[in-house]
Design a protein around this motif. Structure first.
Motif, PDB file in Angstrom:
ATOM      1  N   TYR A  53     -14.875  -9.298  -5.135  1.00  0.00           N
ATOM      2  CA  TYR A  53     -13.493  -9.014  -4.756  1.00  0.00           C
ATOM      3  C   TYR A  53     -12.784  -8.150  -5.794  1.00  0.00           C
ATOM      4  O   TYR A  53     -13.012  -8.287  -7.001  1.00  0.00           O
ATOM      5  CB  TYR A  53     -12.706 -10.312  -4.577  1.00  0.00           C
ATOM      6  CG  TYR A  53     -13.078 -11.088  -3.331  1.00  0.00           C
ATOM      7  CD1 TYR A  53     -12.475 -10.820  -2.114  1.00  0.00           C
ATOM      8  CD2 TYR A  53     -14.062 -12.077  -3.393  1.00  0.00           C
ATOM      9  CE1 TYR A  53     -12.822 -11.526  -0.961  1.00  0.00           C
ATOM     10  CE2 TYR A  53     -14.421 -12.798  -2.255  1.00  0.00           C
ATOM     11  CZ  TYR A  53     -13.789 -12.512  -1.049  1.00  0.00           C
ATOM     12  OH  TYR A  53     -14.138 -13.206   0.089  1.00  0.00           O
ATOM     13  N   ASN A  54     -11.937  -7.250  -5.289  1.00  0.00           N
ATOM     14  CA  ASN A  54     -11.030  -6.465  -6.130  1.00  0.00           C
ATOM     15  C   ASN A  54      -9.591  -6.839  -5.778  1.00  0.00           C
ATOM     16  O   ASN A  54      -9.329  -7.339  -4.684  1.00  0.00           O
ATOM     17  CB  ASN A  54     -11.227  -4.969  -5.897  1.00  0.00           C
ATOM     18  CG  ASN A  54     -12.492  -4.425  -6.557  1.00  0.00           C
ATOM     19  OD1 ASN A  54     -12.798  -3.244  -6.429  1.00  0.00           O
ATOM     20  ND2 ASN A  54     -13.250  -5.269  -7.243  1.00  0.00           N
ATOM     21  N   TYR A  55      -8.690  -6.572  -6.711  1.00  0.00           N
ATOM     22  CA  TYR A  55      -7.260  -6.757  -6.465  1.00  0.00           C
ATOM     23  C   TYR A  55      -6.568  -5.405  -6.620  1.00  0.00           C
ATOM     24  O   TYR A  55      -6.827  -4.678  -7.583  1.00  0.00           O
ATOM     25  CB  TYR A  55      -6.636  -7.734  -7.468  1.00  0.00           C
ATOM     26  CG  TYR A  55      -6.977  -9.185  -7.251  1.00  0.00           C
ATOM     27  CD1 TYR A  55      -6.119 -10.036  -6.559  1.00  0.00           C
ATOM     28  CD2 TYR A  55      -8.161  -9.715  -7.757  1.00  0.00           C
ATOM     29  CE1 TYR A  55      -6.423 -11.381  -6.381  1.00  0.00           C
ATOM     30  CE2 TYR A  55      -8.481 -11.053  -7.585  1.00  0.00           C
ATOM     31  CZ  TYR A  55      -7.606 -11.878  -6.896  1.00  0.00           C
ATOM     32  OH  TYR A  55      -7.907 -13.207  -6.715  1.00  0.00           O
ATOM     33  N   LEU A  56      -5.702  -5.081  -5.673  1.00  0.00           N
ATOM     34  CA  LEU A  56      -4.888  -3.877  -5.772  1.00  0.00           C
ATOM     35  C   LEU A  56      -3.434  -4.321  -5.840  1.00  0.00           C
ATOM     36  O   LEU A  56      -2.925  -4.948  -4.899  1.00  0.00           O
ATOM     37  CB  LEU A  56      -5.121  -2.955  -4.576  1.00  0.00           C
ATOM     38  CG  LEU A  56      -4.570  -1.534  -4.698  1.00  0.00           C
ATOM     39  CD1 LEU A  56      -5.233  -0.792  -5.860  1.00  0.00           C
ATOM     40  CD2 LEU A  56      -4.775  -0.751  -3.401  1.00  0.00           C
ATOM     41  N   THR A  57      -2.772  -4.014  -6.948  1.00  0.00           N
ATOM     42  CA  THR A  57      -1.395  -4.466  -7.175  1.00  0.00           C
ATOM     43  C   THR A  57      -0.456  -3.272  -7.218  1.00  0.00           C
ATOM     44  O   THR A  57      -0.662  -2.335  -8.000  1.00  0.00           O
ATOM     45  CB  THR A  57      -1.282  -5.242  -8.494  1.00  0.00           C
ATOM     46  OG1 THR A  57      -2.230  -6.321  -8.487  1.00  0.00           O
ATOM     47  CG2 THR A  57       0.119  -5.796  -8.677  1.00  0.00           C
ATOM     48  N   ILE A  58       0.569  -3.313  -6.361  1.00  0.00           N
ATOM     49  CA  ILE A  58       1.554  -2.242  -6.306  1.00  0.00           C
ATOM     50  C   ILE A  58       2.820  -2.723  -7.005  1.00  0.00           C
ATOM     51  O   ILE A  58       3.394  -3.742  -6.610  1.00  0.00           O
ATOM     52  CB  ILE A  58       1.900  -1.857  -4.848  1.00  0.00           C
ATOM     53  CG1 ILE A  58       0.636  -1.826  -3.988  1.00  0.00           C
ATOM     54  CG2 ILE A  58       2.652  -0.538  -4.817  1.00  0.00           C
ATOM     55  CD1 ILE A  58      -0.432  -0.896  -4.450  1.00  0.00           C
ATOM     56  N   PRO A  59       3.297  -2.023  -8.033  1.00  0.00           N
ATOM     57  CA  PRO A  59       4.496  -2.465  -8.740  1.00  0.00           C
ATOM     58  C   PRO A  59       5.771  -2.095  -7.992  1.00  0.00           C
ATOM     59  O   PRO A  59       5.735  -1.378  -6.980  1.00  0.00           O
ATOM     60  CB  PRO A  59       4.403  -1.690 -10.057  1.00  0.00           C
ATOM     61  CG  PRO A  59       3.764  -0.393  -9.648  1.00  0.00           C
ATOM     62  CD  PRO A  59       2.751  -0.773  -8.591  1.00  0.00           C
ATOM     63  N   ARG A  60       6.892  -2.582  -8.460  1.00  0.00           N
ATOM     64  CA  ARG A  60       8.184  -2.109  -7.957  1.00  0.00           C
ATOM     65  C   ARG A  60       8.263  -0.606  -8.218  1.00  0.00           C
ATOM     66  O   ARG A  60       7.845  -0.120  -9.261  1.00  0.00           O
ATOM     67  CB  ARG A  60       9.333  -2.822  -8.668  1.00  0.00           C
ATOM     68  CG  ARG A  60       9.488  -4.288  -8.260  1.00  0.00           C
ATOM     69  CD  ARG A  60      10.413  -5.021  -9.209  1.00  0.00           C
ATOM     70  NE  ARG A  60      11.771  -4.501  -9.184  1.00  0.00           N
ATOM     71  CZ  ARG A  60      12.739  -4.934  -8.364  1.00  0.00           C
ATOM     72  NH1 ARG A  60      12.478  -5.884  -7.484  1.00  0.00           N
ATOM     73  NH2 ARG A  60      13.947  -4.429  -8.416  1.00  0.00           N
ATOM     74  N   GLY A  61       8.790   0.128  -7.241  1.00  0.00           N
ATOM     75  CA  GLY A  61       8.847   1.577  -7.395  1.00  0.00           C
ATOM     76  C   GLY A  61       7.542   2.259  -7.049  1.00  0.00           C
ATOM     77  O   GLY A  61       7.329   3.421  -7.418  1.00  0.00           O
ATOM     78  N   GLY A  62       6.657   1.555  -6.329  1.00  0.00           N
ATOM     79  CA  GLY A  62       5.368   2.145  -5.979  1.00  0.00           C
ATOM     80  C   GLY A  62       4.990   1.907  -4.530  1.00  0.00           C
ATOM     81  O   GLY A  62       5.606   1.115  -3.822  1.00  0.00           O
TER      82      GLY A  62
END
Length: 388
Positions: A173-182
Motif C-alpha cells: 500500500y501507498n499513501y497519497l496526502t494532499i495538503p491544504r492549498g493542494g
C-alpha cells in the motif's frame, strides 16, 4: 427571490436545454423574470463594452482549453458526455453570473469602506501532494518535478500506476496526502481515476490481486472516483472504505466528502449505481442522489442534489447555490490554506449563490461576496481573513 438567483436558475435551464439538444426559448426566461426584473437587467447588465471587459478580466471557466485537456484523457463515451455536461453548465452559469458579479462594482454608487490588507500571504492552491511508500519513504510531488519508480511515475501534477501482471499474494500500500492549498490526480493500476481535493489522504494498493475485491481507503478529505468497470477485471468488485462507511461499485462515477473536522460523510452519485454499507445498514443510490451519514448519530439521509454543485471543484470552479457563507469559507480556507474569522457570527449564516474560479486570487473572491452586500468589509493580515 433576488434577480441574481433568478439568473442562476435561468442559466441552469439553458444548460439543461443544451444537454437535451433543445433550443433555448424566450419562454424559459419569461417564466422566471417579471417586468421589473427585465427592466433591471436591461439597465444594468447589457452594456456590451462592460460585459466584454469584465468577462476578459474574470475568465473563470477556460472551457475550451480545459475540455481539450480532459478529452485527451478520456476514452469512455459516457464519461466523455458527463464531462461535457459539466463544462457546458460551467460555461453558461459562468457567462451570466460573472457579468452579474461585477455589476455591483460599476453600478453601486454608495461610498463603501475599503478593505484593509496587511501582508497578504494567501496564495491560490496548486497541484501538490506527498507520496508515502510502504517502506516509509516520503516523496514530495510538486508541479515541475518528475519522479519514477516501480510501476508508477509522476510529473508533479498527477501520478500514474501501470498494471502489474504478476499474481502477487501480498498487497503493498501507498499513501497519497494532499495538503491544504493542494489538489492532485491519480490513476490506479486497474485504470480507476481519482481526483483528490485539498486536505485529503488516500490509501491504495500499488497493484491489485487478480479476481479479488479492489479495496481503497479514503482516510479523510474529498475525492471524486471514476471506477474502472468490474467487467474489465474478471468481475472483481471495487470498494471505497471511509470510517464507518463502505461504498461498493461495479463501475461508476461518484464523489465522497468526509473531512476530519466534519461529522457528516456525503456521497454523491454522478453516474451508474453504488451500494453503501453503514455499519451493516445498506443503502443504494441512483444518479443525482446524495447520502448524508452522521457519524455521531448514525442517522442516514438521502436527497436529490445538483451534481454539478457537488463536483465542480475538480474542474476549476466552486459552484454554490444558497450556501451559507460559513460553509463557503470552509471550502475556500482549504483551497487557499488560510484562516477565517467572523466578527459577527450571524454573517456566516448569510446565503450566497454564485460560481467562483479556483484560479482567482482571494481578494477578487472577497470583492465578489462584498458586492452582494453579504459582508460589510474584510481585513487580510498574513494568512488570516477577518469578515464583518
Amino acid at each position: 427571490m433576488s434577480v441574481f438567483n433568478k439568473i442562476i436558475i435561468l442559466s441552469k435551464k439553458l444548460a439543461s436545454s443544451l444537454l437535451k439538444d433543445e433550443k433555448p426559448t424566450d419562454l424559459e426566461a419569461s417564466d422566471i423574470f417579471n417586468d421589473a426584473d427585465k427592466a433591471y437587467i436591461l439597465k444594468n447588465l447589457t452594456d456590451e463594452t462592460l460585459i466584454k471587459e469584465r468577462l476578459n478580466l474574470a475568465n473563470q471557466v477556460k472551457k475550451k482549453e480545459d475540455w481539450e485537456k480532459v478529452k485527451s484523457n478520456i476514452t469512455k463515451p459516457s464519461v466523455r458526455f458527463l464531462y461535457w455536461k459539466y463544462t457546458a453548465a460551467a460555461a453558461v452559469i459562468g457567462l451570466l453570473a460573472t457579468t452579474y458579479f461585477f455589476r455591483g462594482t460599476l453600478f453601486n454608487n454608495s461610498n463603501e469602506c475599503m478593505p484593509i490588507i496587511v501582508n497578504n500571504n494567501i496564495k491560490t492552491g496548486t497541484d501538490k501532494a506527498t507520496l508515502t511508500l510502504e517502506d516509509g519513504t516520503i516523496i514530495a510531488l510538486e508541479k515541475g518535478n518528475n519522479y519514477e519508480a516501480g510501476n508508477f511515475k509522476s510529473n508533479g501534477e498527477k501520478i500514474i500506476y501501470q498494471a502489474n501482471n504478476r499474481s502477487n499474494s501480498k498487497i503493498a500500500y501507498n499513501y497519497l496526502t494532499i495538503p491544504r492549498g493542494g489538489q492532485f490526480f491519480i490513476e490506479l493500476s486497474d485504470g480507476t481515476k481519482i481526483w483528490l481535493n485539498s486536505e485529503t489522504q488516500l490509501k491504495y494498493p500499488v497493484s491489485f490481486i487478480k479476481g479479488e475485491t479492489r479495496n481503497v481507503e479514503l482516510v479523510y478529505g474529498e475525492a471524486y472516483f471514476d471506477v474502472s468497470p468490474s467487467v474489465n477485471h474478471k468481475g472483481s468488485k471495487f470498494k471505497v472504505i471511509n470510517q464507518n462507511q463502505v461504498v461498493e461499485v461495479l463501475g461508476t462515477a461518484f464523489n465522497i466528502k468526509a473531512y476530519k473536522d466534519e461529522t457528516n460523510i456525503y456521497t454523491t452519485l454522478a453516474e451508474g449505481k453504488v451500494e453503501l454499507d453503514f455499519n451493516g445498514k445498506k443503502q443504494k443510490l441512483s444518479p443525482t442522489q446524495q447520502s448524508n451519514f452522521n457519524l455521531n448519530t448514525n442517522a442516514l439521509l438521502v436527497v436529490n442534489v445538483d451534481v454539478y454543485n457537488e463536483v465542480s471543484w475538480r474542474q476549476g470552479v466552486f459552484s454554490f447555490e444558497n450556501k451559507p457563507l460559513k460553509e463557503i469559507m470552509k471550502v475556500l480556507s482549504r483551497w487557499y490554506n488560510m484562516n477565517v474569522v467572523f466578527i459577527n457570527e450571524e454573517i456566516g449564516n448569510e446565503a450566497f449563490t454564485g460560481v467562483l474560479g479556483k484560479d482567482q486570487n482571494i481578494e477578487d473572491i472577497l470583492a465578489t461576496i462584498k458586492n452582494f452586500g453579504i459582508i460589510n468589509n474584510y481585513y487580510i493580515k498574513n494568512k488570516t481573513i477577518t469578515l464583518k
